[in-house]
Design an enzyme around this catalytic site. Structure first.
Site: not given
Length: 78
Positions: A15-18, A42
């Site tokens: 998930y963000c910011p990944g 995401d």
């Protein structure tokens, strides 16, 4: 898409910011002219990655809805 990526980042399930952080990391390691593709489930990445690509002056090759994930493709131009 008729451009074959030089690097593929599979960030599905992250998930963000990944996914964006993984894209930036690959961008920093890439040479000018390389194409980078990131896969993400995401929804935020579908908006955030293209915004970063354009803001950083790189080429957004495309954003594609695949079967259950998004593919964002960029080319490093500088």
């Amino acid at each position: 898409m008729d451009v074959k990526p030089d690097r593929v980042i599979d960030a599905r399930g992250s998930y963000c910011p990944g996914p964006l952080m993984e894209l930036i990391k690959a961008y920093k390691q890439a040479k000018v002219g390389e194409v980078i593709s990131v896969y993400s489930t995401d929804a935020g990445t579908k908006k955030d990655a293209p915004a970063w690509i354009q803001k950083s002056g790189q080429e957004l090759v495309g954003v594609f809805d695949r079967n259950g994930y998004y593919e964002i493709v960029m080319k490093k131009v500088k």
